[in-house]
Design an enzyme around this catalytic site. Structure first.
Site, PDB file in Angstrom:
ATOM      1  N   HIS A 109       0.694  -1.268   0.037  1.00  0.00           N
ATOM      2  CA  HIS A 109       0.046   0.091  -0.021  1.00  0.00           C
ATOM      3  C   HIS A 109       0.937   1.205  -0.043  1.00  0.00           C
ATOM      4  CE1 HIS A 109      -3.626  -2.247   1.793  1.00  0.00           C
ATOM      5  NE2 HIS A 109      -3.513  -2.622   0.341  1.00  0.00           N
ATOM      6  N   CYS A 117       5.716  11.863  -7.608  1.00  0.00           N
ATOM      7  CA  CYS A 117       5.266  13.124  -8.495  1.00  0.00           C
ATOM      8  C   CYS A 117       4.149  12.566  -9.522  1.00  0.00           C
ATOM      9  CB  CYS A 117       6.551  13.645  -9.105  1.00  0.00           C
ATOM     10  SG  CYS A 117       6.106  14.689 -10.437  1.00  0.00           S
ATOM     11  N   CYS A 136       8.719  18.884  -7.748  1.00  0.00           N
ATOM     12  CA  CYS A 136       9.310  17.605  -7.647  1.00  0.00           C
ATOM     13  C   CYS A 136      10.812  17.805  -7.937  1.00  0.00           C
ATOM     14  CB  CYS A 136       8.523  16.787  -8.955  1.00  0.00           C
ATOM     15  SG  CYS A 136       9.571  15.495  -9.377  1.00  0.00           S
ATOM     16  N   CYS A 139      11.524  16.420 -11.696  1.00  0.00           N
ATOM     17  CA  CYS A 139      11.346  17.297 -12.954  1.00  0.00           C
ATOM     18  C   CYS A 139      11.093  18.789 -12.893  1.00  0.00           C
ATOM     19  CB  CYS A 139       9.769  16.464 -13.599  1.00  0.00           C
ATOM     20  SG  CYS A 139       8.179  16.989 -12.366  1.00  0.00           S
TER      21      CYS A 139
HETATM   22  N1  APR Z   1      -2.265  -6.719  18.614  1.00  0.00           N
HETATM   23  C1  APR Z   1      -3.168  -7.570  17.403  1.00  0.00           C
HETATM   24  N2  APR Z   1      -4.073  -7.333  16.450  1.00  0.00           N
HETATM   25  C2  APR Z   1      -4.655  -6.191  16.648  1.00  0.00           C
HETATM   26  C3  APR Z   1      -4.275  -5.230  17.791  1.00  0.00           C
HETATM   27  C4  APR Z   1      -3.212  -5.588  18.646  1.00  0.00           C
HETATM   28  N3  APR Z   1      -2.418  -4.908  19.766  1.00  0.00           N
HETATM   29  N4  APR Z   1      -5.030  -4.032  17.685  1.00  0.00           N
HETATM   30  C5  APR Z   1      -5.898  -4.247  16.884  1.00  0.00           C
HETATM   31  N5  APR Z   1      -5.519  -5.589  16.026  1.00  0.00           N
HETATM   32  C6  APR Z   1      -6.201  -6.130  15.147  1.00  0.00           C
HETATM   33  C7  APR Z   1      -7.692  -5.990  14.908  1.00  0.00           C
HETATM   34  O1  APR Z   1      -8.670  -6.745  15.875  1.00  0.00           O
HETATM   35  C8  APR Z   1      -8.087  -5.671  13.572  1.00  0.00           C
HETATM   36  O2  APR Z   1      -8.449  -7.049  12.978  1.00  0.00           O
HETATM   37  O3  APR Z   1      -5.829  -5.455  13.910  1.00  0.00           O
HETATM   38  C9  APR Z   1      -6.741  -5.426  12.677  1.00  0.00           C
HETATM   39  C10 APR Z   1      -6.832  -4.084  12.002  1.00  0.00           C
HETATM   40  O4  APR Z   1      -7.512  -4.039  11.244  1.00  0.00           O
HETATM   41  P1  APR Z   1      -7.752  -2.623  10.452  1.00  0.00           P
HETATM   42  O5  APR Z   1      -7.979  -1.513  11.248  1.00  0.00           O
HETATM   43  O6  APR Z   1      -8.772  -2.882   9.333  1.00  0.00           O
HETATM   44  O7  APR Z   1      -6.505  -2.480   9.522  1.00  0.00           O
HETATM   45  P2  APR Z   1      -5.792  -3.183   8.532  1.00  0.00           P
HETATM   46  O8  APR Z   1      -6.544  -4.449   8.384  1.00  0.00           O
HETATM   47  O9  APR Z   1      -4.386  -3.058   8.334  1.00  0.00           O
HETATM   48  O10 APR Z   1      -6.338  -2.216   7.244  1.00  0.00           O
HETATM   49  C11 APR Z   1      -6.209  -2.855   5.855  1.00  0.00           C
HETATM   50  O11 APR Z   1      -7.424  -0.838   4.776  1.00  0.00           O
HETATM   51  O12 APR Z   1      -7.768   1.375   5.351  1.00  0.00           O
HETATM   52  C12 APR Z   1      -6.979   0.372   4.585  1.00  0.00           C
HETATM   53  O13 APR Z   1      -5.042   0.894   3.477  1.00  0.00           O
HETATM   54  C13 APR Z   1      -5.463   0.621   4.787  1.00  0.00           C
HETATM   55  O14 APR Z   1      -3.692  -0.833   4.795  1.00  0.00           O
HETATM   56  C14 APR Z   1      -4.911  -0.635   5.437  1.00  0.00           C
HETATM   57  C15 APR Z   1      -6.106  -1.713   4.916  1.00  0.00           C
END
Ligand code: APR
Length: 236
Positions: A109, A117, A136, A139
């Site tokens: 991501h 740029c 940039c 460029c």
């Molecule tokens: N230890 C382990 N797991 C944890 C902890 C912790 N301390 N705290 C939270 N979690 C878990 C939550 O239960 C959840 O399942 O981490 C997960 C986080 O989920 P999201 O907030 O949805 O994050 P992520 O899965 O990385 O999101 C994916 O969505 O918004 C886009 O681009 C963004 O890369 C991101 C993608």
């Protein structure tokens, strides 16, 4: 447990939560406070670039005061200590895996500490605030600089490389991700179809929990070091 030759580890925001970085979908997460359609889409950026730049400038500044936690460090230890290949595919845009010493790392991501740029497609390490006024370095033109992060509706980086890794993996581990955002949420299916063992390490069962053969639940700073220690012990 058999020694695994090729381990692929998908990480998400839950891995950096105990370093003090907010997750996205937890109750106090980023998307509970901000509108992702305004701040994490090309359309939102076109509508109001200054607002999007400010959102990422705040998050970029926030990286200055956080450090890798025991889970990041354990994964770096696994890469160093494991006889086979360990590759991390991270959804995270922070630099905590690198700071912990991981080197075989794919930021699917993008990275908050890089700028892109849109005019000439050059990428630059970027630790300061960014705005459309910034020229940039490649460029020399202003008006096209954006955070080098993948927004909703854009295709993640290095997907062919990731698909190859999933096809060859004999162990696929998902750590700290809610399993709600594709294509990352589908990686477990691809790894399983290729015959890999699959394991989820997360605070609680994710949306995709039923797709995994095994699971360990708890805070990453506790369960990831314990899992790495057991894996390295078994492979001895
Ligand atoms: N230890 C382990 N797991 C944890 C902890 C912790 N301390 N705290 C939270 N979690 C878990 C939550 O239960 C959840 O399942 O981490 C997960 C986080 O989920 P999201 O907030 O949805 O994050 P992520 O899965 O990385 O999101 C994916 O969505 O918004 C886009 O681009 C963004 O890369 C991101 C993608």
């Amino acid at each position: 447990m058999t020694a695994f030759e090729r381990i692929v580890i998908l990480t998400g925001a839950g891995l950096s939560a105990e370093s003090g970085l907010a997750t996205f979908r937890d109750k106090d997460g980023i998307w509970a406070k901000y509108d992702l359609s305004e701040l994490a889409t090309p359309e939102g950026f076109a509508r109001n670039p200054a607002r999007v730049h400010e959102f990422y400038n705040q998050r970029r500044r926030g990286l200055r005061s956080v450090a890798p936690n025991a889970a990041h460090q354990a994964l770096a230890r696994l890469e160093r200590g494991h006889r086979g290949e360990v590759t991390i595919v991270t959804q995270n845009i922070d630099a905590l895996h690198e700071a912990a010493g991981s080197t075989r790392l794919i930021h699917m991501h993008g990275e908050l500490l890089k700028a892109l740029c849109a005019r000439c497609e050059a990428r630059h390490p970027w630790h300061e605030d960014l705005s459309l006024d910034v020229a940039c370095p490649a460029c020399g033109r202003a008006g096209g600089m954006r955070p080098d992060v993948v927004w909703f509706g854009e295709w993640p980086y290095r997907m062919e490389e990731i698909q190859d890794l999933l096809r060859q993996a004999d162990l696929f581990v998902s750590i700290g991700t809610s399993g709600t955002v594709y294509p990352a949420a589908g990686f477990v299916r691809e790894a399983r179809a290729a015959g890999a063992r699959t394991l989820e390490l997360n605070l609680e069962p994710s949306e995709g929990a039923s797709l995994f053969a095994g699971a360990i639940h708890g805070p990453a700073t506790r369960i990831v070091p314990a899992w790495v220690d057991a894996l390295l012990e078994d492979a001895r």
